[in-house]
Structure formats: structure tokens, C-alpha cells
Design a protein around this motif. Structure first.
Motif, mmCIF file in Angstrom:
data_model
loop_
_atom_site.group_PDB
_atom_site.id
_atom_site.type_symbol
_atom_site.label_atom_id
_atom_site.label_comp_id
_atom_site.label_asym_id
_atom_site.label_seq_id
_atom_site.Cartn_x
_atom_site.Cartn_y
_atom_site.Cartn_z
ATOM 1 N N SER A 173 -4.911 5.626 8.513
ATOM 2 C CA SER A 173 -4.457 7.227 8.608
ATOM 3 C C SER A 173 -2.901 7.109 8.968
ATOM 4 N N LYS A 174 -2.266 6.266 9.513
ATOM 5 C CA LYS A 174 -0.921 6.201 9.783
ATOM 6 C C LYS A 174 -0.255 5.827 8.512
ATOM 7 N N LEU A 175 -0.828 4.870 7.845
ATOM 8 C CA LEU A 175 -0.291 4.569 6.317
ATOM 9 C C LEU A 175 -0.059 5.425 5.460
ATOM 10 N N VAL A 176 -1.113 6.466 5.462
ATOM 11 C CA VAL A 176 -1.333 7.323 4.383
ATOM 12 C C VAL A 176 -0.406 8.496 4.823
ATOM 13 N N THR A 177 -0.021 8.442 6.135
ATOM 14 C CA THR A 177 0.725 9.851 6.844
ATOM 15 C C THR A 177 2.306 9.549 6.721
ATOM 16 N N GLU A 178 2.705 8.524 7.238
ATOM 17 C CA GLU A 178 4.039 8.309 7.788
ATOM 18 C C GLU A 178 5.002 8.185 6.279
ATOM 19 N N VAL A 179 4.164 8.029 5.365
ATOM 20 C CA VAL A 179 5.422 7.978 4.271
ATOM 21 C C VAL A 179 6.111 9.227 4.037
ATOM 22 N N THR A 180 5.619 10.413 4.650
ATOM 23 C CA THR A 180 6.321 11.685 4.542
ATOM 24 C C THR A 180 6.232 12.352 5.902
ATOM 25 N N HIS A 181 4.836 12.410 6.576
ATOM 26 C CA HIS A 181 4.674 13.250 7.843
ATOM 27 C C HIS A 181 4.999 12.092 9.138
ATOM 28 N N ASN A 182 5.880 11.751 9.376
ATOM 29 C CA ASN A 182 6.129 10.664 10.438
ATOM 30 C C ASN A 182 6.411 11.382 11.992
ATOM 31 N N PHE B 126 0.739 -0.915 -0.103
ATOM 32 C CA PHE B 126 0.032 -0.084 0.106
ATOM 33 C C PHE B 126 0.936 1.206 -0.158
ATOM 34 N N LYS B 127 1.798 1.384 0.867
ATOM 35 C CA LYS B 127 2.749 2.546 0.814
ATOM 36 C C LYS B 127 3.612 2.661 -0.310
ATOM 37 N N GLU B 128 4.030 1.574 -0.748
ATOM 38 C CA GLU B 128 4.750 1.584 -2.172
ATOM 39 C C GLU B 128 3.788 2.355 -3.217
ATOM 40 N N THR B 129 2.270 1.779 -3.098
ATOM 41 C CA THR B 129 1.662 2.324 -4.299
ATOM 42 C C THR B 129 1.438 3.812 -3.944
ATOM 43 N N LEU B 130 1.158 4.116 -2.825
ATOM 44 C CA LEU B 130 0.972 5.382 -2.452
ATOM 45 C C LEU B 130 1.938 6.467 -2.828
ATOM 46 N N ILE B 131 3.190 6.107 -2.669
ATOM 47 C CA ILE B 131 4.400 6.631 -2.999
ATOM 48 C C ILE B 131 4.270 6.910 -4.450
ATOM 49 N N LYS B 132 4.111 5.820 -5.346
ATOM 50 C CA LYS B 132 4.135 6.044 -6.713
ATOM 51 C C LYS B 132 3.000 6.812 -7.194
ATOM 52 N N ASN B 133 1.941 6.769 -6.474
ATOM 53 C CA ASN B 133 0.824 7.789 -7.106
ATOM 54 C C ASN B 133 1.300 9.314 -6.538
ATOM 55 N N PHE B 134 1.677 9.434 -5.366
ATOM 56 C CA PHE B 134 2.232 10.969 -5.110
ATOM 57 C C PHE B 134 3.065 11.301 -6.251
ATOM 58 N N VAL B 135 4.060 10.792 -6.452
ATOM 59 C CA VAL B 135 5.484 11.091 -7.539
ATOM 60 C C VAL B 135 4.501 11.307 -8.883
ATOM 61 N N SER C 215 13.319 13.513 -4.506
ATOM 62 C CA SER C 215 14.561 12.943 -3.781
ATOM 63 C C SER C 215 14.910 11.521 -4.775
ATOM 64 N N ARG C 216 16.122 11.100 -4.513
ATOM 65 C CA ARG C 216 16.477 9.908 -4.713
ATOM 66 C C ARG C 216 17.092 8.841 -3.660
ATOM 67 N N ASN C 217 16.513 9.041 -2.679
ATOM 68 C CA ASN C 217 17.030 8.145 -1.533
ATOM 69 C C ASN C 217 16.107 7.275 -0.966
ATOM 70 N N GLY C 218 15.296 6.609 -1.757
ATOM 71 C CA GLY C 218 14.154 5.932 -1.544
ATOM 72 C C GLY C 218 12.889 6.607 -1.041
ATOM 73 N N TYR C 219 12.810 8.057 -0.870
ATOM 74 C CA TYR C 219 11.489 8.408 -0.293
ATOM 75 C C TYR C 219 11.452 8.366 0.975
#
Length: 275
Positions: free
Chosen positions: A132-141, A67-76, A97-101
Motif C-alpha cells: 500500500s505504501k508503494l502504490v501510494t507514495e508515488v504521489t500521496h506521500n 514496481f513504482k516505475e511501472t506504476l507511474i508508467k501506467n498512471f500516465v 510534469s517533467r520533473n521525474g514525477y
């Protein structure tokens, strides 16, 4: 399901030019969707796609990783497709970024502006907290970022599932923001100022929902207190949507501001999760 987008569009012209009255016109031509709308729809798209992931179980760690990988893909993807929506500097640097987001410890209100789909997807309060934690913590942890997102999603879930305003307020006071009971509308109109943190914008936004009379009044109340009003209106109107519902004419007006691809994502999300 598009309350956040309606709030964002109508607040877009007042973010840096606050208008501290309620008598403004809705849906005027100079308004536009901002990053709040773009990223909310990216989250919707992720949930649409999550239904097809292997082992569709939000408690499963493998599913959460996918899910988080898919979310990052969609954000980008969405930022590259819609680059001029007014993204925050830290988020935009993260996209490039190029450091694995990796998450960057933010407690900005971007955590809460994009989380509203969770309130419609979750089937329990526990699921609200997980999603909500999954959606948020990819950036706002940062803990305050995670709290702001969860408080918003929880309020939407409670509104959607029949809680009264008093019950929603008591839950917000108990678990998230004790200060919500001490706000005064007239004071906020005179003194509230621009603030992009969750802790100084999410409780104000939720308060505006709580004192609103209907969905339209929620838009006007939130924008009239000033501050980062496209985002606070995205937050408050997301809850108002679940509590009051939205007139069809507002939905049609909103879709006129959005590219066809975004509208298709919204319709698919509604088809899947409005059961």
C-alpha cells in the motif's frame, strides 16, 4: 475484486448532487466510471505486470523500484488514454510534469480510492503495509495519505481472510482511526459534507461498510451520507466485496460501463490473484 469500481460508478452522479436516501436506482445510464475506477485498474495492471519483473520479491528494493516505475508508467498511460475521468488538479498536474514525477505531499482520498488491489495481492499484513505504501507514495506521500491507503487495504485484506466486522473495526480503531466508533448514521446523513481528505472520508467510508447488511446495502448506505460519495463508495464497497462477495449480475452490469481494454485487465488480475 471490482467492488471499488461498482461503488465509484454508482456514486458518480451523486458526488456533487448528494442524494441522502437509499432508494436510488443502481446502474442507470447517466452513471460512469471516474478517476477512481481508472486508477484502480491502472494499479491492477501494474500488479499484473509485476509478476513478470525480475526477482519477483516485494521485499527486494530493486523490485520495489521497478514496481513504482511501472506504476507511474501506467498512471500516465491511463490518464492519456482516458483524459476526462475527473482527475484531481494536483494529480493531473503531476501527470503533466517533467520533473521525474515527484510525489507532492498529498493526503487526499485519492490515496485510498485506488489501493484496493493491494488487499487482494498481499499474503500477509506486512505485505499489505509494504504494497500500500508503494502504490501510494508515488504521489500521496503525506503520512495521512499513506495511512488512509493502508487502512483501506488492511480492511480489505482482513475481510478477505476471514476476520469478523468486529475484528476489522477494532483494528481500524487501534491502528488508524479511533473516531470510527463514535459515528452515527443518522447524524452523517444530516451533517456530513464534501471532504476530499483521507482523514475525513476514509473512516466514514469504512464505517458505512461496518454497518451495512450486504454488498448492495453498503453502496446505498455510503452514497446516502453524501460527501465525496463516488470515492467513499469506492472505498467502502472494496471492503464489502471482500467480505460479502458480489452478485454476478452486478459484475456484468459493471463491465458494460468499461472499455474492453479495462475489462481485460480486470480479468487477468482475477486470474492471477483469486487463488
Amino acid at each position: 475484486m471490482i467492488g471499488a469500481i461498482i461503488g465509484d460508478i454508482n456514486g458518480s452522479v451523486y458526488e456533487f448532487h448528494n442524494y441522502r436516501k437509499k432508494d436510488f436506482k443502481l446502474f442507470v445510464s447517466r452513471m460512469s466510471p471516474t478517476d477512481d475506477s481508472v486508477l484502480t485498474i491502472a494499479v491492477m495492471k501494474t500488479f499484473n505486470e509485476a509478476m513478470t519483473l525480475s526477482n519477483n520479491d516485494i521485499y527486494n528494493k530493486e523490485w520495489q523500484t521497478l514496481f513504482k516505475e511501472t506504476l507511474i508508467k501506467n498512471f500516465v498511460e491511463f490518464v492519456r488514454r482516458y483524459p476526462f475521468a475527473g482527475y484531481g488538479g494536483m494529480f493531473y498536474n503531476w501527470i503533466k510534469s517533467r520533473n521525474g514525477y515527484q510525489p507532492y505531499g498529498s493526503y487526499g482520498n485519492g490515496a485510498a480510492m485506488r489501493v484496493s488491489p493491494v488487499g487482494w495481492v498481499a499474503n500477509s499484513e506486512e505485505e499489505v503495509k509494504i504494497l500500500s505504501k508503494l502504490v501510494t507514495e508515488v504521489t500521496h506521500n503525506h503520512p495521512e495519505g499513506i495511512k488512509g491507503a493502508e487502512a483501506t487495504a488492511m480492511a480489505i485484506y482482513l475481510a478477505r481472510t476471514g476476520s469478523t466486522k468486529e475484528q476489522i473495526k477494532e483494528r481500524i480503531k487501534k491502528d488508524y482511526y479511533t473516531q470510527i466508533d463514535s459515528f452515527d448514521y443518522d447524524y452523517l446523513v444530516k451533517h456530513y459534507s464534501f471532504n476530499e481528505t483521507c482523514q475525513e472520508s476514509v473512516p466514514q467510508a469504512l464505517y458505512c461498510f461496518l454497518i451495512s447488511k450486504d454488498f448492495e446495502d453498503c453502496i446505498r448506505t455510503t452514497i446516502s451520507i453524501g460527501g465525496d460519495c463516488d470515492t467513499t463508495a469506492a472505498i467502502s464497497c472494496a471492503v464489502a466485496d471482500a467480505f460479502y462477495g458480489i452478485h454476478d449480475w452486478m459484475i456484468k452490469e459493471t463491465e458494460e460501463y468499461l472499455p474492453t481494454a479495462m475489462v481485460e485487465v480486470i480479468h487477468k488480475f482475477k486470474d492471477i490473484f483469486s487463488k
